[in-house]
Design a protein around this motif. Sequence first.
Motif, PDB file in Angstrom:
ATOM      1  N   ALA A  26       1.620  -3.260 -14.468  1.00  0.00           N
ATOM      2  CA  ALA A  26       1.219  -4.124 -15.587  1.00  0.00           C
ATOM      3  C   ALA A  26      -0.263  -3.949 -15.893  1.00  0.00           C
ATOM      4  N   GLU A  27      -1.057  -3.695 -14.844  1.00  0.00           N
ATOM      5  CA  GLU A  27      -2.495  -3.499 -15.023  1.00  0.00           C
ATOM      6  C   GLU A  27      -3.015  -2.634 -13.882  1.00  0.00           C
ATOM      7  N   ALA A  28      -3.929  -1.727 -14.213  1.00  0.00           N
ATOM      8  CA  ALA A  28      -4.566  -0.873 -13.204  1.00  0.00           C
ATOM      9  C   ALA A  28      -6.063  -1.160 -13.195  1.00  0.00           C
ATOM     10  N   TYR A  29      -6.656  -1.064 -12.029  1.00  0.00           N
ATOM     11  CA  TYR A  29      -8.079  -1.346 -11.855  1.00  0.00           C
ATOM     12  C   TYR A  29      -8.799  -0.080 -11.393  1.00  0.00           C
ATOM     13  N   ASN A  30     -10.114  -0.162 -11.268  1.00  0.00           N
ATOM     14  CA  ASN A  30     -10.895   0.981 -10.796  1.00  0.00           C
ATOM     15  C   ASN A  30     -10.521   1.345  -9.369  1.00  0.00           C
ATOM     16  N   MET A  31     -10.591   2.632  -9.084  1.00  0.00           N
ATOM     17  CA  MET A  31     -10.307   3.156  -7.759  1.00  0.00           C
ATOM     18  C   MET A  31     -11.203   2.468  -6.715  1.00  0.00           C
ATOM     19  N   ILE A  32     -10.672   2.284  -5.512  1.00  0.00           N
ATOM     20  CA  ILE A  32     -11.450   1.709  -4.419  1.00  0.00           C
ATOM     21  C   ILE A  32     -11.474   2.688  -3.253  1.00  0.00           C
ATOM     22  N   GLN A  33     -12.458   2.513  -2.390  1.00  0.00           N
ATOM     23  CA  GLN A  33     -12.617   3.386  -1.229  1.00  0.00           C
ATOM     24  C   GLN A  33     -13.206   2.583  -0.080  1.00  0.00           C
ATOM     25  N   PHE A  34     -12.758   2.902   1.134  1.00  0.00           N
ATOM     26  CA  PHE A  34     -13.349   2.284   2.320  1.00  0.00           C
ATOM     27  C   PHE A  34     -13.313   3.292   3.458  1.00  0.00           C
ATOM     28  N   THR A  35     -14.426   3.416   4.174  1.00  0.00           N
ATOM     29  CA  THR A  35     -14.499   4.280   5.345  1.00  0.00           C
ATOM     30  C   THR A  35     -14.786   3.425   6.568  1.00  0.00           C
ATOM     31  N   GLY A  36     -13.944   3.594   7.575  1.00  0.00           N
ATOM     32  CA  GLY A  36     -14.127   2.878   8.833  1.00  0.00           C
ATOM     33  C   GLY A  36     -14.380   3.858   9.962  1.00  0.00           C
ATOM     34  N   ILE A  81       0.870  -1.183   0.000  1.00  0.00           N
ATOM     35  CA  ILE A  81       0.000   0.000   0.000  1.00  0.00           C
ATOM     36  C   ILE A  81       0.902   1.226   0.000  1.00  0.00           C
ATOM     37  N   LEU A  82       0.844   1.995  -1.091  1.00  0.00           N
ATOM     38  CA  LEU A  82       1.733   3.144  -1.281  1.00  0.00           C
ATOM     39  C   LEU A  82       0.949   4.447  -1.308  1.00  0.00           C
ATOM     40  N   ARG A 125      -7.741  -3.715  20.703  1.00  0.00           N
ATOM     41  CA  ARG A 125      -7.807  -2.452  19.976  1.00  0.00           C
ATOM     42  C   ARG A 125      -7.086  -2.589  18.638  1.00  0.00           C
ATOM     43  N   THR A 126      -7.696  -3.280  17.702  1.00  0.00           N
ATOM     44  CA  THR A 126      -7.112  -3.474  16.370  1.00  0.00           C
ATOM     45  C   THR A 126      -7.909  -2.714  15.320  1.00  0.00           C
ATOM     46  N   ASP A 127      -8.665  -1.716  15.746  1.00  0.00           N
ATOM     47  CA  ASP A 127      -9.559  -0.996  14.839  1.00  0.00           C
ATOM     48  C   ASP A 127      -8.830  -0.412  13.631  1.00  0.00           C
ATOM     49  N   TYR A 128      -7.674   0.217  13.843  1.00  0.00           N
ATOM     50  CA  TYR A 128      -6.971   0.861  12.741  1.00  0.00           C
ATOM     51  C   TYR A 128      -6.510  -0.173  11.714  1.00  0.00           C
ATOM     52  N   GLN A 129      -5.959  -1.278  12.176  1.00  0.00           N
ATOM     53  CA  GLN A 129      -5.515  -2.329  11.252  1.00  0.00           C
ATOM     54  C   GLN A 129      -6.703  -2.958  10.540  1.00  0.00           C
ATOM     55  N   ASP A 130      -7.822  -3.112  11.232  1.00  0.00           N
ATOM     56  CA  ASP A 130      -9.029  -3.659  10.600  1.00  0.00           C
ATOM     57  C   ASP A 130      -9.494  -2.781   9.444  1.00  0.00           C
ATOM     58  N   ILE A 131      -9.412  -1.464   9.616  1.00  0.00           N
ATOM     59  CA  ILE A 131      -9.826  -0.549   8.553  1.00  0.00           C
ATOM     60  C   ILE A 131      -8.902  -0.704   7.338  1.00  0.00           C
ATOM     61  N   ILE A 132      -7.604  -0.777   7.569  1.00  0.00           N
ATOM     62  CA  ILE A 132      -6.656  -0.962   6.468  1.00  0.00           C
ATOM     63  C   ILE A 132      -6.902  -2.309   5.782  1.00  0.00           C
ATOM     64  N   ASP A 133      -7.132  -3.350   6.568  1.00  0.00           N
ATOM     65  CA  ASP A 133      -7.399  -4.678   5.994  1.00  0.00           C
ATOM     66  C   ASP A 133      -8.675  -4.676   5.153  1.00  0.00           C
ATOM     67  N   ASN A 134      -9.724  -4.012   5.628  1.00  0.00           N
ATOM     68  CA  ASN A 134     -10.980  -3.937   4.866  1.00  0.00           C
ATOM     69  C   ASN A 134     -10.807  -3.120   3.592  1.00  0.00           C
ATOM     70  N   PHE A 135     -10.014  -2.059   3.659  1.00  0.00           N
ATOM     71  CA  PHE A 135      -9.700  -1.270   2.461  1.00  0.00           C
ATOM     72  C   PHE A 135      -8.992  -2.150   1.438  1.00  0.00           C
ATOM     73  N   SER A 136      -7.971  -2.862   1.871  1.00  0.00           N
ATOM     74  CA  SER A 136      -7.213  -3.734   0.974  1.00  0.00           C
ATOM     75  C   SER A 136      -8.093  -4.825   0.369  1.00  0.00           C
ATOM     76  N   ALA A 137      -9.039  -5.321   1.133  1.00  0.00           N
ATOM     77  CA  ALA A 137      -9.925  -6.393   0.657  1.00  0.00           C
ATOM     78  C   ALA A 137     -10.853  -5.926  -0.472  1.00  0.00           C
TER      79      ALA A 137
END
Length: 99
Positions: A18-28, A5-6, A46-58
């Motif tokens: 090599a390939e780009a996809y449609n933009m994604i968004q997640f709000t936690g 994640i950059l 208290r893993t809320d912040y990591q959960d938000i990043i994981d859900n964004f990546s998913a």
Amino acid sequence: MSRLILTGDKLPQGMAIAEAYNMIQFTGTIEISDRGIVVGLFERKRTDYQDIIDNFSAQAPTDANAIVGVQVSTSTQSFGDVTYLYITYIGTPVMLEHE
């Protein structure tokens, strides 16, 4: 699957898109009021912040191995004695390969 994640516009040296996809968004949402901290310490990890990043990546397609151009936006909102932090991640999933 772990993904790179950059937040910057520059790719790692020796890598190309090599390939780009449609933009994604997640709000936690995370409760940040004093009451929420006390409840969180006693009731769950208290893993809320990591959960938000994981859900964004998913949100990315399964063959995307990175998300580039990630931007983060935050805001807060209070309801009585409870305050919430809203964190939004936006980025573009890509398939990176070695040049």
